[in-house]
Write a protein that holds these residues in place. Structure first.
Motif, PDB file in Angstrom:
ATOM      1  N   LEU A  72       0.828  -1.206   0.000  1.00 39.98           N
ATOM      2  CA  LEU A  72       0.000   0.000   0.000  1.00 39.98           C
ATOM      3  C   LEU A  72       0.865   1.259   0.000  1.00 39.98           C
ATOM      4  O   LEU A  72       0.533   2.260  -0.659  1.00 39.98           O
ATOM      5  N   ALA A  73       1.969   1.202   0.742  1.00 37.61           N
ATOM      6  CA  ALA A  73       2.891   2.339   0.721  1.00 37.61           C
ATOM      7  C   ALA A  73       3.484   2.526  -0.671  1.00 37.61           C
ATOM      8  O   ALA A  73       3.653   3.657  -1.152  1.00 37.61           O
ATOM      9  N   LEU A  74       3.780   1.412  -1.325  1.00 35.95           N
ATOM     10  CA  LEU A  74       4.287   1.460  -2.697  1.00 35.95           C
ATOM     11  C   LEU A  74       3.239   2.062  -3.634  1.00 35.95           C
ATOM     12  O   LEU A  74       3.553   2.919  -4.477  1.00 35.95           O
ATOM     13  N   ALA A  75       1.997   1.629  -3.477  1.00 34.62           N
ATOM     14  CA  ALA A  75       0.915   2.155  -4.312  1.00 34.62           C
ATOM     15  C   ALA A  75       0.753   3.658  -4.104  1.00 34.62           C
ATOM     16  O   ALA A  75       0.591   4.415  -5.065  1.00 34.62           O
ATOM     17  N   GLN A  76       0.827   4.087  -2.845  1.00 36.08           N
ATOM     18  CA  GLN A  76       0.699   5.521  -2.556  1.00 36.08           C
ATOM     19  C   GLN A  76       1.854   6.311  -3.171  1.00 36.08           C
ATOM     20  O   GLN A  76       1.657   7.406  -3.717  1.00 36.08           O
ATOM     21  N   LEU A  77       3.050   5.760  -3.105  1.00 35.85           N
ATOM     22  CA  LEU A  77       4.216   6.414  -3.674  1.00 35.85           C
ATOM     23  C   LEU A  77       4.071   6.570  -5.189  1.00 35.85           C
ATOM     24  O   LEU A  77       4.355   7.644  -5.748  1.00 35.85           O
ATOM     25  N   LEU A  78       3.598   5.513  -5.856  1.00 36.54           N
ATOM     26  CA  LEU A  78       3.429   5.566  -7.306  1.00 36.54           C
ATOM     27  C   LEU A  78       2.336   6.560  -7.706  1.00 36.54           C
ATOM     28  O   LEU A  78       2.490   7.306  -8.677  1.00 36.54           O
ATOM     29  N   VAL A  79       1.227   6.562  -6.947  1.00 37.66           N
ATOM     30  CA  VAL A  79       0.145   7.501  -7.250  1.00 37.66           C
ATOM     31  C   VAL A  79       0.609   8.934  -7.052  1.00 37.66           C
ATOM     32  O   VAL A  79       0.355   9.811  -7.894  1.00 37.66           O
ATOM     33  N   ALA A  80       1.306   9.196  -5.938  1.00 44.02           N
ATOM     34  CA  ALA A  80       1.792  10.549  -5.673  1.00 44.02           C
ATOM     35  C   ALA A  80       2.783  11.006  -6.741  1.00 44.02           C
ATOM     36  O   ALA A  80       2.760  12.161  -7.174  1.00 44.02           O
ATOM     37  N   SER A  81       3.638  10.066  -7.175  1.00 48.09           N
ATOM     38  CA  SER A  81       4.607  10.402  -8.214  1.00 48.09           C
ATOM     39  C   SER A  81       3.904  10.720  -9.534  1.00 48.09           C
ATOM     40  O   SER A  81       4.268  11.665 -10.240  1.00 48.09           O
ATOM     41  N   TRP A  82       2.891   9.938  -9.870  1.00 45.16           N
ATOM     42  CA  TRP A  82       2.142  10.175 -11.109  1.00 45.16           C
ATOM     43  C   TRP A  82       1.399  11.502 -11.062  1.00 45.16           C
ATOM     44  O   TRP A  82       1.385  12.263 -12.020  1.00 45.16           O
ATOM     45  N   LEU A  83       0.773  11.792  -9.915  1.00 44.29           N
ATOM     46  CA  LEU A  83       0.038  13.057  -9.763  1.00 44.29           C
ATOM     47  C   LEU A  83       0.970  14.262  -9.851  1.00 44.29           C
ATOM     48  O   LEU A  83       0.604  15.303 -10.400  1.00 44.29           O
ATOM     49  N   LYS A  84       2.151  14.102  -9.317  1.00 47.71           N
ATOM     50  CA  LYS A  84       3.105  15.209  -9.331  1.00 47.71           C
ATOM     51  C   LYS A  84       3.483  15.588 -10.759  1.00 47.71           C
ATOM     52  O   LYS A  84       3.727  16.765 -11.063  1.00 47.71           O
ATOM     53  N   ARG A  85       3.524  14.583 -11.645  1.00 40.66           N
ATOM     54  CA  ARG A  85       3.900  14.846 -13.031  1.00 40.66           C
ATOM     55  C   ARG A  85       2.726  15.327 -13.881  1.00 40.66           C
ATOM     56  O   ARG A  85       2.919  16.064 -14.844  1.00 40.66           O
ATOM     57  N   ARG A  86       1.507  14.917 -13.548  1.00 40.35           N
ATOM     58  CA  ARG A  86       0.365  15.151 -14.423  1.00 40.35           C
ATOM     59  C   ARG A  86      -0.615  16.227 -13.944  1.00 40.35           C
ATOM     60  O   ARG A  86      -1.418  16.702 -14.743  1.00 40.35           O
ATOM     61  N   VAL A  87      -0.580  16.597 -12.682  1.00 39.12           N
ATOM     62  CA  VAL A  87      -1.604  17.482 -12.127  1.00 39.12           C
ATOM     63  C   VAL A  87      -0.948  18.709 -11.492  1.00 39.12           C
ATOM     64  O   VAL A  87       0.194  18.637 -11.027  1.00 39.12           O
ATOM     65  N   ARG A  88      -1.659  19.794 -11.478  1.00 40.67           N
ATOM     66  CA  ARG A  88      -1.139  21.010 -10.865  1.00 40.67           C
ATOM     67  C   ARG A  88      -0.862  20.788  -9.378  1.00 40.67           C
ATOM     68  O   ARG A  88      -1.567  19.996  -8.721  1.00 40.67           O
TER      69      ARG A  88
END
Length: 420
Positions: A72-88
């Motif tokens: 779950l920590a891995l999933a959160q890390l990947l989601v946060a990383s993706w959001l950082k690149r794609r969203v304001r």
């Protein structure tokens, strides 16, 4: 690079934990049992029959929680990383926080189904939250090694009347009893508890019922811990919306949707300590009038027939039917309250209870009804308050129930203990 290392580390940790348990889990459990087995049995206070099994299952749960937590920590890390690149940035922060909240609730959902998690919330005998005690005992039920099993369901009256240790001392080699009461439980709560049992064979369901299980209401604290969305169709069919649509009902559904919300009291009890969490109960206890006759006059006012009675009777019918479906004999003790309180209550309440239980026992051969005349006599001197007996009365009643169970196991039918 740092994120990649974290990802590799989390995946490696999960894989290593699983492989280590697969290779050494049983060996490690045997080694710990050889050295600390008796201590484990003492700490569990007779809630388990096999120390090695207890240790091995807790090791398995530790690996499960470690693996789920890492993933779950891995999933959160990947989601946060993706959001950082794609969203304001501002939207990314909000969505990342929401994702983290979802991951925490997912972990809480998994953790709440393990005994290890609840053991970590245990704060000591007499101070631990009731739901924590209940979940530990319920979780251990699947690990009990015995030819037959019984469960005690109901309110604190069931616990006060029947001591599981006495039953297990006398019958433990043939029948193991697990006590699963919850304070202020009414019949519908018992139905939820029955549905909450793990998928194991239960031979006997024992409950102690008095007027309060059918009449006093409408608020039931058990709903906030045991009610789920899947219960709603049956709940509405029985008319629960007319009597039980209260705060506990709303909290139960919210807790089903957000596991962290349902775990708030046990977690706070572990963090803040039992002294802080039990302040309201202590204040309530201190506010009670010491004279039982005076207290009984006040308490008797809330004992009355009404919509809640109808709902609880319908719940009993479903409860009895589900015991029959599980092939579990339902033993109903037609109990009482302190005679001081009984004298101040409307006599029709007692008559209504007896007529209902006798009628259901006459229609359903799976119900063993223990009539008031069959139960050990209990006078005012046997009671600590208006509902709970002292240890001497509890011991006598427990020995009587042990005799009933022994007779049922030997004859495989009610015989003289059942009212027909």
């Amino acid at each position: 690079m740092t994120s990649r290392r974290i990802i590799i580390g989390m995946v490696g940790l999960s894989a290593a934990a699983c492989l280590l348990y697969a290779a050494l889990g049983r060996t490690l459990a045997r080694s710990i049992d050889a050295r600390f087995g008796q201590r484990v049995l003492q700490l569990t206070s007779g809630k388990t029959t096999d120390a090695r099994m207890f240790i091995q299952m807790r090791l398995r749960e530790a690996v499960l929680l470690l693996t789920v937590g890492a993933l779950l920590a891995l999933a959160q890390l990947l989601v946060a990383s993706w959001l950082k690149r794609r969203v304001r940035p501002r939207a990314a922060w909000i969505l990342s926080a929401l994702s983290g909240f979802v991951c925490l609730n997912a972990f809480a959902l998994v953790a709440a189904h393990t005994v290890l998690f609840w053991c970590l919330l245990f704060t000591g005998t007499g101070t631990t939250q009731y739901i924590t005690q209940y979940q530990i005992k319920c979780g251990l039920l699947r690990e009990i090694q015995a030819p037959q099993k019984a469960v005690l369901l109901g309110s604190s009256q069931t616990r006060a009347q029947i001591d599981e240790e006495i039953l297990n001392d006398r019958l433990g080699k043939q029948l193991w009893t697990t006590e699963l009461h919850f304070p202020a439980n009414q019949v519908y709560d018992m139905l939820l508890n029955l549905e909450d049992l793990p998928p194991v064979k239960v031979n006997y369901v024992i409950c102690y019922l008095s007027e309060g299980n059918f009449i006093v209401g409408p608020e039931s604290p058990g709903l906030m811990f045991f009610l789920n969305f899947r219960n709603l169709p049956e709940f509405y069919r029985m008319g629960g919306a007319l009597t039980q649509a209260n705060r506990s009902f709303a909290y139960g559904l919210l807790g089903n949707a957000l596991p962290l919300f349902r775990l708030r009291d046990p977690l706070l009890g572990r963090i803040l300590g039992p002294s802080m969490m039990n302040l309201s109960q202590e204040e309530w206890d201190q506010s009670l009038v010491t004279d039982l006759a005076t207290r009984a006059r006040t308490a008797a006012a809330v004992y009355h027939l009404g919509p809640n009675t109808v709902f609880q009777k319908k719940a009993f019918d479903v409860f009895a039917a589900k015991c029959r479906q599980r092939h579990a004999v339902l033993i109903v003790c037609c109990g009482q309250v302190n005679p001081i309180l009984a004298r101040m209550m409307d006599p029709s309440l007692r008559a209504d209870l007896l007529a209902f239980l006798r009628g259901r026992a006459a229609e359903d051969t799976n119900i063993v009804l223990l009539e008031p005349a069959q139960l050990p006599v209990q006078t005012e001197k046997d009671y600590l308050d208006l509902n709970h007996v002292n240890t001497a009365a509890q011991a006598r009643f427990s020995e009587f129930i042990a005799g009933v169970l022994d007779n049922l196991m030997r004859t495989n039918r009610p015989l003289e203990h059942a009212a027909r």
